[in-house]
Design a protein around this motif. Sequence first.
Motif, PDB file in Angstrom:
ATOM      1  N   ASN A 228       0.996  -1.045   0.092  1.00 49.13           N
ATOM      2  CA  ASN A 228       0.180   0.120   0.045  1.00 49.13           C
ATOM      3  C   ASN A 228       0.844   1.153   0.118  1.00 49.13           C
ATOM      4  OD1 ASN A 228      -2.756   1.409   0.225  1.00 49.13           O
ATOM      5  ND2 ASN A 228      -2.369   1.734   2.328  1.00 49.13           N
ATOM      6  N   LEU A 229       1.869   1.214   0.822  1.00 52.14           N
ATOM      7  CA  LEU A 229       2.869   2.398   1.056  1.00 52.14           C
ATOM      8  C   LEU A 229       3.424   2.527  -0.435  1.00 52.14           C
ATOM      9  CD1 LEU A 229       4.191   2.037   4.573  1.00 52.14           C
ATOM     10  CD2 LEU A 229       2.326   3.496   3.739  1.00 52.14           C
ATOM     11  N   LEU A 230       3.952   1.337  -0.911  1.00 46.32           N
ATOM     12  CA  LEU A 230       4.447   1.553  -2.482  1.00 46.32           C
ATOM     13  C   LEU A 230       3.538   2.097  -3.511  1.00 46.32           C
ATOM     14  CD1 LEU A 230       6.505  -1.693  -2.606  1.00 46.32           C
ATOM     15  CD2 LEU A 230       7.419   0.590  -3.000  1.00 46.32           C
ATOM     16  N   ILE A 231       2.442   1.894  -3.349  1.00 44.63           N
ATOM     17  CA  ILE A 231       1.445   2.397  -4.343  1.00 44.63           C
ATOM     18  C   ILE A 231       1.531   3.980  -4.213  1.00 44.63           C
ATOM     19  CG2 ILE A 231      -1.057   2.456  -5.038  1.00 44.63           C
ATOM     20  CD1 ILE A 231      -1.553  -0.503  -4.436  1.00 44.63           C
ATOM     21  N   ILE A 232       1.158   4.052  -2.726  1.00 46.12           N
ATOM     22  CA  ILE A 232       1.263   5.660  -2.468  1.00 46.12           C
ATOM     23  C   ILE A 232       2.319   6.363  -3.162  1.00 46.12           C
ATOM     24  CG2 ILE A 232       0.759   7.433  -0.677  1.00 46.12           C
ATOM     25  CD1 ILE A 232      -0.640   5.292   0.806  1.00 46.12           C
ATOM     26  N   TYR A 233       3.557   5.981  -2.681  1.00 50.72           N
ATOM     27  CA  TYR A 233       4.824   6.487  -3.041  1.00 50.72           C
ATOM     28  C   TYR A 233       4.933   6.583  -4.762  1.00 50.72           C
ATOM     29  CZ  TYR A 233       9.843   7.625  -2.789  1.00 50.72           C
ATOM     30  OH  TYR A 233      10.989   8.435  -2.766  1.00 50.72           O
ATOM     31  N   SER A 234       4.477   5.601  -5.408  1.00 48.63           N
ATOM     32  CA  SER A 234       4.704   5.677  -6.642  1.00 48.63           C
ATOM     33  C   SER A 234       3.767   6.610  -7.379  1.00 48.63           C
ATOM     34  CB  SER A 234       4.089   4.276  -7.133  1.00 48.63           C
ATOM     35  OG  SER A 234       3.932   4.032  -8.694  1.00 48.63           O
ATOM     36  N   LEU A 235       2.368   6.766  -6.783  1.00 43.52           N
ATOM     37  CA  LEU A 235       1.505   7.789  -7.524  1.00 43.52           C
ATOM     38  C   LEU A 235       2.078   8.832  -7.164  1.00 43.52           C
ATOM     39  CD1 LEU A 235      -1.925   5.741  -6.685  1.00 43.52           C
ATOM     40  CD2 LEU A 235      -0.943   6.332  -9.045  1.00 43.52           C
ATOM     41  N   PHE A 236       2.458   9.392  -6.044  1.00 43.49           N
ATOM     42  CA  PHE A 236       2.716  10.751  -5.831  1.00 43.49           C
ATOM     43  C   PHE A 236       4.178  11.030  -6.354  1.00 43.49           C
ATOM     44  CE2 PHE A 236      -0.457  10.826  -2.650  1.00 43.49           C
ATOM     45  CZ  PHE A 236      -0.949  12.027  -2.936  1.00 43.49           C
ATOM     46  N   SER A 237       5.144  10.334  -6.544  1.00 43.27           N
ATOM     47  CA  SER A 237       6.411  10.129  -7.171  1.00 43.27           C
ATOM     48  C   SER A 237       6.321  10.371  -8.796  1.00 43.27           C
ATOM     49  CB  SER A 237       7.409   9.411  -6.728  1.00 43.27           C
ATOM     50  OG  SER A 237       7.184   8.104  -7.016  1.00 43.27           O
ATOM     51  N   GLU A 238       5.119   9.687  -9.161  1.00 40.57           N
ATOM     52  CA  GLU A 238       5.238   9.349 -10.581  1.00 40.57           C
ATOM     53  C   GLU A 238       6.007   8.673 -11.123  1.00 40.57           C
ATOM     54  OE1 GLU A 238       4.279  13.223 -12.433  1.00 40.57           O
ATOM     55  OE2 GLU A 238       2.294  13.114 -11.559  1.00 40.57           O
TER      56      GLU A 238
ATOM     57  N   PHE B  85      12.549   4.053   4.090  1.00 35.55           N
ATOM     58  CA  PHE B  85      11.545   4.143   3.126  1.00 35.55           C
ATOM     59  C   PHE B  85      10.555   4.995   3.776  1.00 35.55           C
ATOM     60  CE2 PHE B  85       7.310   2.084   1.488  1.00 35.55           C
ATOM     61  CZ  PHE B  85       7.440   2.660   0.299  1.00 35.55           C
ATOM     62  N   LYS B  86       9.990   4.766   4.817  1.00 40.88           N
ATOM     63  CA  LYS B  86       8.871   5.437   5.323  1.00 40.88           C
ATOM     64  C   LYS B  86       9.271   7.088   5.583  1.00 40.88           C
ATOM     65  CE  LYS B  86       6.351   2.201   8.373  1.00 40.88           C
ATOM     66  NZ  LYS B  86       5.796   1.757   9.580  1.00 40.88           N
ATOM     67  N   LYS B  87      10.400   7.029   5.910  1.00 43.02           N
ATOM     68  CA  LYS B  87      11.067   8.491   6.124  1.00 43.02           C
ATOM     69  C   LYS B  87      10.942   9.428   4.802  1.00 43.02           C
ATOM     70  CE  LYS B  87      14.793  10.878   8.471  1.00 43.02           C
ATOM     71  NZ  LYS B  87      16.239  10.711   8.648  1.00 43.02           N
ATOM     72  N   SER B  88      11.249   8.656   3.703  1.00 47.12           N
ATOM     73  CA  SER B  88      11.213   9.162   2.494  1.00 47.12           C
ATOM     74  C   SER B  88       9.880   9.457   2.008  1.00 47.12           C
ATOM     75  CB  SER B  88      12.000   8.256   1.496  1.00 47.12           C
ATOM     76  OG  SER B  88      11.996   8.912  -0.056  1.00 47.12           O
ATOM     77  N   LEU B  89       8.923   8.521   2.231  1.00 54.29           N
ATOM     78  CA  LEU B  89       7.632   8.735   1.902  1.00 54.29           C
ATOM     79  C   LEU B  89       7.007   9.964   2.646  1.00 54.29           C
ATOM     80  CD1 LEU B  89       4.892   7.834   0.359  1.00 54.29           C
ATOM     81  CD2 LEU B  89       4.625   6.062   2.388  1.00 54.29           C
ATOM     82  N   ALA B  90       7.321   9.946   3.909  1.00 55.04           N
ATOM     83  CA  ALA B  90       6.651  11.284   4.735  1.00 55.04           C
ATOM     84  C   ALA B  90       6.968  12.454   4.111  1.00 55.04           C
ATOM     85  CB  ALA B  90       7.170  11.036   5.833  1.00 55.04           C
ATOM     86  N   GLU B  91       8.347  12.504   3.625  1.00 53.63           N
ATOM     87  CA  GLU B  91       9.052  13.709   2.896  1.00 53.63           C
ATOM     88  C   GLU B  91       8.189  14.031   1.502  1.00 53.63           C
ATOM     89  OE1 GLU B  91      13.308  13.712   2.461  1.00 53.63           O
ATOM     90  OE2 GLU B  91      13.171  13.639   4.509  1.00 53.63           O
TER      91      GLU B  91
END
Length: 325
Positions: A239-249, A267-273
């Motif tokens: 789920n977090l990978l999907i969110i990361y992928s969609l926001f980072s394109e 990974f989480k720290k980078s996703l939060a940023e």
Amino acid sequence: MRVLSGIQPTGQIHIGNYLGAIKQWLLLQEKNECFFFIADLHSLTIPYQPENLQKNILETAIVYLAAGINPEKSIFFVQSDIKEHTELCWLLNTVAPIGDLERMTQYKEKSRQFKKNINAGLLVYPVLQAADILLYKTEGVPVGKDQVQHIELARTIARKFNQRFGKTFVEPKAVLAKMGAKIMSLNNPKQKMSKSLESQSYISLFEEPGEIKRKVMSAVTDTGKQIKYNPGKKPGISNLLIIYSLFSEKPIKEVEKIFKGKGYAQFKKSLAELLINSLEPFRKKRKELLSREVYVRETLKLGAKRARAIAESTMHDVRQKIGLA
Ligand code: ADP
Ligand code: TRP
């Protein structure tokens, strides 16, 4: 294509609503004839405070505008401003099969969730939704996966009406995001992210940076260390990978590569940023709109005027077909 979608003025809009629905609306409004509205009549079917409703409607309108709905391109309005929605709903009630209504997942879930208030509105909720859609001869309805059943029912109702009274309505189709049509909850990745769950489960579109960080860092992940997409075995990380992928394109494969050999915390720290930066423009726009209440109200009024013209014309035809005129 004629496109329509709505959101209820209940609770905080979260990144699931954004990735599953609103992001598609923004793309669609560039090249299509779009209608977006606040489904205030639908929201009356679950417990609410009447004294807060107007405030919530305005707040939802600000959310839509801050997210990027452009009222010059799209017709943007409040459902209850157009009386034809309720009128058509009643007429469609006379063709909607009750067995289908009883089978709707949302009806079953909401009846379970609000045991003390299983009102008839909860059951006919999808008929009002069909009225919203059919009134404007909508072809495409961009929604998240949970709403597909309701759109199918709107098709059935349109078909039944057309068979009985002659061709009147267009049969609509759901338009789903390729990825992101079902973002899962942060603290329980087996459940869809939802504004009716506790705030720990979602990230609001306007969440403050500190909260984003706190929620992402405490999101439920899976055993093991690898950052690999596998929704069956690793629902949390996937789920977090999907969110990361969609926001980072960036495609999921590429995100996996970036974090290869790195731990969950990194990974989480980078996703939060990434989320803090991606949501910054929404926070800014919302703050600006909060001080422009008159503009927001005027925009809705103008939208209602444009929507009403079309709704009245459809109802004129419907009344004739059905024998009321
Ligand atoms: P919620 O279920 O959070 O109360 P709504 O029912 O108001 O949200 O949904 C508004 C729109 O957002 C609908 O099109 C719905 O399908 C979509 N949506 C809701 N939750 C999600 C999710 N977790 N992932 C993707 N889309 C979603
Ligand atoms: N039922 C939708 C939801 O909960 C909101 C909605 C109401 C809607 N009327 C609609 C969505 C018409 C699409 C089209 O999300």
